[in-house]
Scaffold this motif. Structure first.
Motif: not given
Length: 258
Positions: A26-29, A70-77
């Motif tokens: 599991n990651i965080w950013d 927003e954090a999840v979206a940055r990771i997915a991108r």
């Protein structure tokens, strides 16, 4: 959600193979997500207890939903592989909004837990099954394929003996699968005999949290586990190493020798 996103969800679901577990560090950013992909892992998973402090909040649904999504979206991108997000118990959102906001991030999977994040109180099993079923129905209505990992907290917050908690975990897990979950996550299960019972009796893919004292990845596979998570363990270890380096700097030493 696009056709490509639904294909990523299908690919994520197919990786849940009892005996050959999907391993999720599991990651965080975005940076840690890219590191996981560079290391060859086929899926990126967030951990709420790792993401929340990075965003300036405590775990336990204190992070505003918009900030978390927003954090999840940055990771997915940032990565070309399926992303699954730990969303605690859904941040109080109605199922349709939860599905819509997750789909908008580009993530194709989610964790939902069955205890109150603020108090640790177990949610009634029937109520939680209804919630999971509503999330699954909302996803179907929206044409969204999501991989739903249903966390079972009886070993963390349940009552009674170990045997009673195990029996409740099995019962809850079966109910959550019937409600539409793809995988069941009895968090803090660590004894190999307990894990074997969970894998044998729940009737679907089982997720185990890897931490000190848990059987090895090879042993977990032999026990029938289909998914292995690391929770906030890697983030905690990284923070501990940072603290060691900072102590070295403070003492006038090189942090790279720490």
């Amino acid at each position: 959600m696009t056709t490509n996103a639904n294909a990523r969800a299908a690919a994520l679901r197919a990786l849940h193979v009892p005996g050959s577990p999907l391993v999720l560090p599991n990651i965080w950013d975005a940076a840690s997500a890219r590191a996981v992909v560079a290391a060859g892992f086929p899926v990126v998973a967030t951990g709420s207890a790792a993401v929340a402090p990075v965003l300036g909040y405590e775990d336990g649904e204190t992070t505003p939903p918009g900030v978390m999504f927003e954090a999840v979206a940055r990771i997915a991108r940032a990565v070309p592989v399926p992303v699954t997000a730990d969303l605690e118990r859904g941040y109080g959102l109605a199922p349709a909004e939860l599905v819509e906001r997750l789909a908008d991030t580009g993530a194709v999977g989610l964790n939902l837990e069955d205890s109150d994040p603020a108090t640790g109180t177990m949610v009634d099993a029937g109520k939680q099954a209804d919630f999971l079923a509503a999330v699954r129905a909302a996803a179907a209505d929206a044409g969204v394929d999501l991989v739903l990992n249903a966390r079972v907290d009886t070993f963390a917050h349940g009552e009674g003996t170990q045997a009673q908690r195990l029996a409740e975990a099995v019962e809850r897990g079966r109910g959550y699968l019937r409600a539409g979950a793809d995988c069941v996550y009895p968090i803090l299960a660590s004894d190999p005999d307990v894990i074997r019972v969970l894998a044998d009796e729940i009737g679907g893919p089982v997720n185990v949290l890897f931490r000190p004292g848990v059987p090895s990845l090879t042993e977990l596979g032999a026990l029938g586990v289909a998914r292995v998570s690391f929770g906030h363990g890697l983030h905690a270890a990284a923070q501990a190493h940072l603290a060691t380096m900072l102590t070295a700097i403070g003492s006038g030493a090189s942090p790279y020798d720490a």
